[in-house]
Design a protein around this motif. Structure first.
Motif, mmCIF file in Angstrom:
data_model
loop_
_atom_site.group_PDB
_atom_site.id
_atom_site.type_symbol
_atom_site.label_atom_id
_atom_site.label_comp_id
_atom_site.label_asym_id
_atom_site.label_seq_id
_atom_site.Cartn_x
_atom_site.Cartn_y
_atom_site.Cartn_z
ATOM 1 N N UNK A 7 62.784 43.058 63.654
ATOM 2 C CA UNK A 7 61.784 43.783 64.435
ATOM 3 C C UNK A 7 60.365 43.306 64.163
ATOM 4 N N UNK A 8 60.141 42.669 63.009
ATOM 5 C CA UNK A 8 58.802 42.177 62.638
ATOM 6 C C UNK A 8 57.753 43.271 62.803
ATOM 7 N N UNK A 9 58.008 44.412 62.161
ATOM 8 C CA UNK A 9 57.110 45.567 62.273
ATOM 9 C C UNK A 9 55.717 45.207 61.770
ATOM 10 N N UNK A 10 54.708 45.604 62.532
ATOM 11 C CA UNK A 10 53.319 45.284 62.197
ATOM 12 C C UNK A 10 52.539 46.552 61.873
ATOM 13 N N UNK A 11 51.462 46.373 61.138
ATOM 14 C CA UNK A 11 50.589 47.488 60.770
ATOM 15 C C UNK A 11 50.113 48.204 62.033
ATOM 16 N N UNK A 12 50.195 49.520 62.027
ATOM 17 C CA UNK A 12 49.708 50.322 63.137
ATOM 18 C C UNK A 12 50.733 50.594 64.216
ATOM 19 N N UNK A 13 51.904 49.962 64.140
ATOM 20 C CA UNK A 13 52.940 50.249 65.124
ATOM 21 C C UNK A 13 53.629 51.572 64.795
ATOM 22 N N UNK A 14 54.366 52.088 65.764
ATOM 23 C CA UNK A 14 55.111 53.338 65.570
ATOM 24 C C UNK A 14 56.601 53.016 65.602
ATOM 25 N N UNK A 15 57.314 53.491 64.592
ATOM 26 C CA UNK A 15 58.741 53.203 64.433
ATOM 27 C C UNK A 15 59.522 54.501 64.474
ATOM 28 N N UNK A 16 60.589 54.520 65.273
ATOM 29 C CA UNK A 16 61.510 55.657 65.314
ATOM 30 C C UNK A 16 62.750 55.301 64.513
ATOM 31 N N UNK A 17 62.999 56.059 63.444
ATOM 32 C CA UNK A 17 64.181 55.869 62.602
ATOM 33 C C UNK A 17 65.160 56.990 62.914
ATOM 34 N N UNK A 18 66.293 56.656 63.497
ATOM 35 C CA UNK A 18 67.321 57.662 63.736
ATOM 36 C C UNK A 18 68.094 57.928 62.441
ATOM 37 N N UNK A 19 68.353 59.196 62.164
ATOM 38 C CA UNK A 19 69.137 59.551 60.977
ATOM 39 C C UNK A 19 68.373 59.349 59.684
ATOM 40 N N UNK A 20 67.178 59.904 59.609
ATOM 41 C CA UNK A 20 66.307 59.648 58.464
ATOM 42 C C UNK A 20 66.772 60.203 57.142
ATOM 43 N N UNK A 21 67.674 61.185 57.151
ATOM 44 C CA UNK A 21 68.118 61.787 55.891
ATOM 45 C C UNK A 21 69.286 61.051 55.266
ATOM 46 N N UNK A 70 58.336 57.983 62.843
ATOM 47 C CA UNK A 70 58.959 59.145 63.460
ATOM 48 C C UNK A 70 60.439 59.081 63.119
ATOM 49 N N UNK A 71 61.047 60.206 62.774
ATOM 50 C CA UNK A 71 62.467 60.177 62.456
ATOM 51 C C UNK A 71 63.178 61.378 63.033
ATOM 52 N N UNK A 72 64.475 61.223 63.274
ATOM 53 C CA UNK A 72 65.310 62.334 63.693
ATOM 54 C C UNK A 72 66.100 62.821 62.487
ATOM 55 N N UNK A 73 66.118 64.129 62.312
ATOM 56 C CA UNK A 73 66.837 64.748 61.200
ATOM 57 C C UNK A 73 66.963 66.239 61.506
#
Length: 342
Positions: free
Chosen positions: A144-158, A177-180
């Motif tokens: 994904x090459x995540x960069x500073x300031x981007x928004x990431x959705x992580x499914x199943x954060x727990x 942002x995560x779903x839990x």
């Protein structure tokens, strides 16, 4: 040193309570460029559940020893293996579907795949981080090459992978942002999640869109995630899936946002472990160990990870389930979640 070792061998595909048997097998001998490691801890991952169920039966011949995480101590080196000496503490992700697995007292590995265990981690913590850590590194850094300031959705954060992904995304400078489930919101926010969404009480898509969408979706849960990700992606967003998805999914909407999809099956390597170790040393990444069980209780560990309850009424914990193969230095050092030894 004994010439044999104790293992928990996978003897049949299917339910956890009938799949494993305790065995004594010959202790392996390191070949050229290899080291023999006394396994102090390993852990249980979704990949292990899939292997046990028979999802990969074409690649797995029974009986066999499965498992991929190792933290332990080098006890012998093969010819030309000069990177380590007996007594060195190492951790690594073993090659998947290649050779003996890690539900065993000893394991042989090519020295190039092992790294020195971070001093801040106990062996159960290191074993709980190896596969999930390498997986999220590949997903968020290499793909994904995540960069500073981007928004990431992580499914199943727990979960085990999600809890590591939240921390890594935050360390990369992303808003997370995560779903839990609501009962886990305090937990995931403690890991660094900026926003937690309860997926069990409503559709996550409108809530994410209300935030303005995300640049990256990390799929740890499967289902219809691939189909629905374009609904929350910004233009040129990226989706990284860690889940085997046998059902066809309609990705037509992905064209509308110029989405890129990646599918990750983790590969071992020292460089990734060393990068993760530096994050651990800086206090930016800590393994979340929810339970520690002995090797003899590997079937119970599988049952817990699947979300079932055990005979003692225990249910799936947050984070990882670690396996204490030997009793040395098994309690966490305080960098991860509290673990209960069984």
């Amino acid at each position: 040193m004994s010439t044999s070792m104790r293992v928990m061998e996978l003897v049949r595909f299917g339910a956890a309570d009938t799949a494993f048997a305790a065995r004594e097998l010959p202790r392996p001998t390191p070949g050229p460029g290899q080291v023999l490691v006394r396994v102090l801890a390993t852990s249980v991952n979704p990949l292990d559940l899939q292997t046990r169920r028979g999802d990969y039966r074409d690649q797995v011949a029974l009986p066999t020893v499965i498992g991929n995480d190792v933290s332990g101590v080098v006890v012998e080196t093969g010819p030309g293996a000069d990177d380590f000496q007996p007594g060195d503490e190492v951790w690594y992700l073993a090659p998947i579907f290649a050779g003996q697995g890690t539900y065993a007292e000893y394991h042989v590995v090519d020295q190039a795949l092992a790294a020195r265990k971070p001093a801040r981690l106990s062996h159960v913590e290191a074993a709980g981080l190896a596969l999930v850590g390498v997986t999220v590194w590949e997903a968020l850094v290499e793909r994904a090459a995540v960069r500073v300031g981007e928004r990431v959705l992580v499914h199943g954060g727990a979960g085990g992978v999600g809890s590591a992904a939240i921390q890594l995304a935050g360390a990369l400078g992303a808003e997370v942002v995560t779903t839990a489930r609501s009962k886990d919101h305090e937990f995931v926010k403690g890991l660094g999640a900026d926003i937690a969404i309860d997926f069990s009480t409503g559709d996550y898509v409108p809530q994410v869109r209300a935030l303005g969408g995300v640049d990256v979706v990390l799929d740890t849960v499967g289902g219809d995630t691939l189909t629905r990700s374009p609904e929350v992606l910004a233009d040129r967003g990226r989706v990284v899936s860690l889940v085997d998805i046998p059902e066809p999914q309609n990705l037509l909407a992905a064209w509308g946002v110029n989405a890129t999809y990646h599918f990750v099956f983790a590969s071992p390597g020292r460089a990734k472990l060393e990068a993760l170790g530096r994050l651990v040393d800086r206090g930016e990444l800590r393994p979340m160990i929810g339970a520690v069980l002995p090797l003899a209780d590997i079937a119970e560990a599988h049952t817990l990870l699947e979300g079932g309850s055990t005979g003692e009424g225990r249910r799936r914990p947050r984070g990882k389930i670690a396996i204490a193969v030997h009793p040395l230095d098994q309690q966490p050092h305080g960098t991860g979640a509290s673990a209960r030894k069984s």
